[in-house]
Design a protein around this motif. Structure first.
Motif, PDB file in Angstrom:
ATOM      1  N   ASP A 166       5.209  56.106  83.015  1.00 12.07           N
ATOM      2  CA  ASP A 166       5.203  55.066  81.983  1.00 12.07           C
ATOM      3  C   ASP A 166       5.165  55.663  80.573  1.00 12.07           C
ATOM      4  N   LEU A 167       4.449  56.757  80.398  1.00 12.57           N
ATOM      5  CA  LEU A 167       4.429  57.438  79.095  1.00 12.57           C
ATOM      6  C   LEU A 167       5.828  57.930  78.725  1.00 12.57           C
ATOM      7  N   ALA A 168       6.501  58.540  79.680  1.00  6.67           N
ATOM      8  CA  ALA A 168       7.848  59.068  79.418  1.00  6.67           C
ATOM      9  C   ALA A 168       8.820  57.932  79.103  1.00  6.67           C
ATOM     10  N   LYS A 169       8.689  56.815  79.818  1.00  7.42           N
ATOM     11  CA  LYS A 169       9.574  55.671  79.561  1.00  7.42           C
ATOM     12  C   LYS A 169       9.349  55.103  78.167  1.00  7.42           C
ATOM     13  N   LYS A 170       8.086  55.028  77.753  1.00  7.24           N
ATOM     14  CA  LYS A 170       7.767  54.495  76.425  1.00  7.24           C
ATOM     15  C   LYS A 170       8.474  55.277  75.332  1.00  7.24           C
ATOM     16  N   GLN A 171       8.532  56.603  75.481  1.00  6.04           N
ATOM     17  CA  GLN A 171       9.117  57.450  74.436  1.00  6.04           C
ATOM     18  C   GLN A 171      10.569  57.803  74.704  1.00  6.04           C
ATOM     19  N   GLY A 172      11.097  57.393  75.851  1.00 10.64           N
ATOM     20  CA  GLY A 172      12.487  57.678  76.172  1.00 10.64           C
ATOM     21  C   GLY A 172      12.753  59.149  76.382  1.00 10.64           C
TER      22      GLY A 172
END
Length: 690
Positions: free
Chosen positions: A334-340
């Protein structure tokens, strides 16, 4: 074998096979079904209720006296049982009475979880460093046979090393990210690195044209070669190098931008909650955060109940380990998705936690922590491969676990000491992290001593009649209104102001609400100094309606529910006793440490309150409930989630990391149970002082 059929919707595996005579709770948990069991299956919390739809004397055990304490007549007649005390002998149909398929993320979204905190200044010198070595026209000239012969280059390994040395030597010496080539260590024995060199050889062996873009990204950990990433035109976009301009020249600066794709994750694993932050290592930025309820809570609310769970269940350790790894991977995704960004660009995860949580994380048995002399398997910091723990980051990423002090003073407290700068203070400072387990550190002008006290789950809202976690519907603030002489005092309405998480109908009381309530009932005189609830006839008229009877015993009404289908919210005499025990454990810990130095509470210059629970406590609640003396109320400072902030500092500063390893060895741990006079301190601390 017999079969349990679970009727709850959206459960993939709703048919469970079991051997006759097994505990219902064990069967459900072994099949990864969520059943709340804060006491770890000890039969002391009454929270693991399920409904058996086809109950008879042949397929389940009869309710025991212990079970009957927690079940009403209506519940018994409808088939509700405590799964931790129910043995099954034949086929059953079960309703779990809640959404067993609710993800940990969905469950956590309604809870109030602390993710931020105070952070001091520190030296920026990260452990992880990433540089890009662009393939230029000069690099391609190295492939000339004449050049290879003249420089005695015999392998592609040597080409790679020359490329790296040239890049490092040409870096700006004023760049804080700069490397000293003389201090670098190249472990080319690693098969992963050798495979990357092979990939480089394939690209260099092609007929490359001036428009081709190739870069070698080299990642170091503490000057040691960690991994190599090869990028060319074909995989630049796949690897999320969004800043690279495909129209730029071969030797342009654009290809170097990939070195900014260098991330780490700082994680605090608490007994109740888990918090993580994505950190841009190159730019020293905290980009975003994620938080969850610790999924291990279904196996026990505190560390001792979870340790006990591993003793009773042969799969217990694996269940605890797998659940926290799955939680960490979910947050990282989810962290990686938030920052793309791609998770492949996350090279290090720093984890701060109490000692038991770290044992479960590493799949190490923590049974020895649960019995005298309470020795853990390890305390030192740990460097581990992410692949060994199945944590989903870069294939050559590292996991670093901070060091601890003892079985009950973990790396989360070491992180708090570093964040608070307790080792360097010139004051007398008390540091407290209040929760299920209360950790206390006393800094006497930099000399550090610590103790741990079993505050119990009452301060988390558990083992309380109407207790609940800090989620929507939980009462988190409470105050009696002052009497107004112009108004009649014989009203049947409660004269209270309450604050509810989510601004909705109250459903129960969380930890901060409990302390607020205790502070208020002491202030207005509804209990005596021993905590006993007074007779309604002996209190001020305005508060008489607050004292009620529940099951033949006095209780204090907190919220009279206007909806007849919902229960009133109250605290019982036993609830008050639970809070008194928690308060006494914490206060006697303070006193024991202070007695070691022959100083008193009044001598303290500052009281630092850290942690999830402490952040939501007011100075009035701390003083009113007796956890700190009233004269210290104005000396309290809140620093939030110091455990996660300490992990963040470790990620961005080798100096901070080294400091924490040194501090862990300097803290003197005091075992309260062996202290002369400790029992007297504890008994004295049980009383309330107005």
């Amino acid at each position: 074998m017999a079969i349990i059929t679970v009727i709850n919707s959206n459960i993939e595996n709703n048919v469970l096979k079991f051997y006759n005579g097994e505990l219902l709770l064990n069967i459900l948990q072994s099949n990864s079904l969520k059943v709340e069991s804060p006491c770890g299956g000890a039969g002391t919390c009454g929270k693991c209720k399920v409904k058996i739809l086809n109950q008879n004397e042949n397929n389940v055990s009869k309710p025991s006296p212990e079970e009957l304490k927690y079940l009403s007549e209506d519940e018994l007649s409808s088939g509700v049982r405590l799964s931790c005390l129910t043995y099954v002998y034949d086929d059953l149909t079960v309703d779990l009475l809640h959404d067993a398929n609710l993800s940990n993320n969905e469950e956590s979204s309604s809870h109030k979880i602390l993710a931020d905190g105070y952070i001091p200044e520190f030296n920026y010198n990260p452990n992880i460093m990433k540089i890009s070595c662009p393939i230029t026209k000069d690099t391609l000239k190295m492939m000339d046979i004449e050049n290879l012969t003249n420089k005695n280059i015999k392998t592609f390994e040597e080409i790679f090393l020359k490329l790296l040395n040239d890049t490092v030597n040409n870096m700006d010496k004023n760049d804080g990210y700069c490397l000293d080539v003389n201090k670098l260590h190249f472990n080319l024995n690693d098969l992963g690195i050798l495979t990357s060199v092979q990939r480089l050889s394939e690209l260099l062996s092609k007929n490359l044209n001036p428009e081709s873009e190739i870069a070698v990204d080299v990642i170091f950990s503490e000057n040691n070669l960690l991994g190599i990433e090869i990028r060319d035109n074909e995989n630049l976009n796949e690897n999320n190098s969004k800043n690279i301009d495909s129209n730029s020249d071969l030797n342009s600066d654009s290809i170097l931008n990939s070195s900014s794709n260098c991330y780490g994750v700082a994680i605090d694993i608490g007994t109740t909650t888990v918090v993580s932050s994505l950190i841009d290592i190159q730019n020293e930025k905290e980009l975003c955060s994620e938080s969850r309820i610790n999924p291990q809570k279904q196996y026990g609310l505190d560390v001792l109940s979870r340790i006990d769970f591993t003793k009773k269940n042969e799969k217990g350790l694996k269940l605890l380990h797998d659940s926290i790894i799955a939680c960490i991977n979910e947050m990282i995704t989810d962290l990686a998705k938030k920052q793309g960004i791609s998770k492949e660009y996350i090279y290090e995860v720093i984890i701060s936690a109490n000692t038991t949580m770290l044992h479960f994380l590493l799949n190490i048995d923590a049974k020895t922590i649960g019995k005298s002399p309470y020795l853990p398997i390890f305390l030192n910091s740990k460097y581990l491969k992410a692949t060994d723990l199945n944590i989903d980051i870069s294939k050559f990423g590292n996991i670093y676990c901070l060091p601890g002090v003892s079985g009950y003073i973990g790396s989360d407290i070491v992180a708090g000491v570093e964040v608070s700068d307790l080792e360097k203070t010139d004051k007398l400072v008390l540091f407290i992290d209040i929760g299920t387990n209360g950790e206390i550190v006393l800094s006497n002008h930099g000399e550090l001593s610590a103790c741990s006290c079993a505050a119990g789950p009452a301060l988390e809202g558990m083992n309380i009649s109407c207790g609940m976690r800090a989620a929507n519907g939980a009462i988190e603030g409470f105050k009696f209104k002052e009497a107004d002489n112009n108004e009649s005092n014989d009203t049947n309405e409660l004269n209270v102001d309450i604050k509810v998480i989510g601004d909705c109908e109250p459903l129960g009381i969380c930890g901060s609400g409990i302390l607020d309530i205790i502070s208020e009932i002491v202030r207005v005189g509804l209990v005596n100094k021993t905590g006993r609830i007074k007779s309604p006839n002996t209190v001020d008229d305005i508060y008489k309606n607050s004292i009620i009877e529940k099951d033949g015993k006095r209780a204090i009404l907190i919220y009279a529910n206007p909806n007849s289908n919902h229960k009133d919210i109250y605290i019982s005499q036993n609830d008050i006793r639970q809070v008194q025990l928690a308060k006494a454990a914490i206060v006697s810990g303070f006193e024991a440490l202070l007695n070691e130095l022959n100083v008193s509470m009044q001598d303290l210059d500052e009281v630092i309150v850290a942690g999830q629970f402490g952040k939501h406590l007011s100075e009035e609640s701390l003083a009113g409930s007796g956890i700190i003396p009233k004269e210290l109320k104005n000396k309290v400072r809140y620093i939030g989630n110091s455990s996660k902030m300490g992990a963040l500092m470790c990620l961005l500063s080798k100096d901070s990391r080294k400091n924490m390893e040194n501090v862990a060895n300097k803290i003197k741990y005091c075992e309260l149970s062996t202290k002369d006079g400790y029992e007297d301190l504890f008994i004295k601390a049980l009383n309330f002082n107005k």
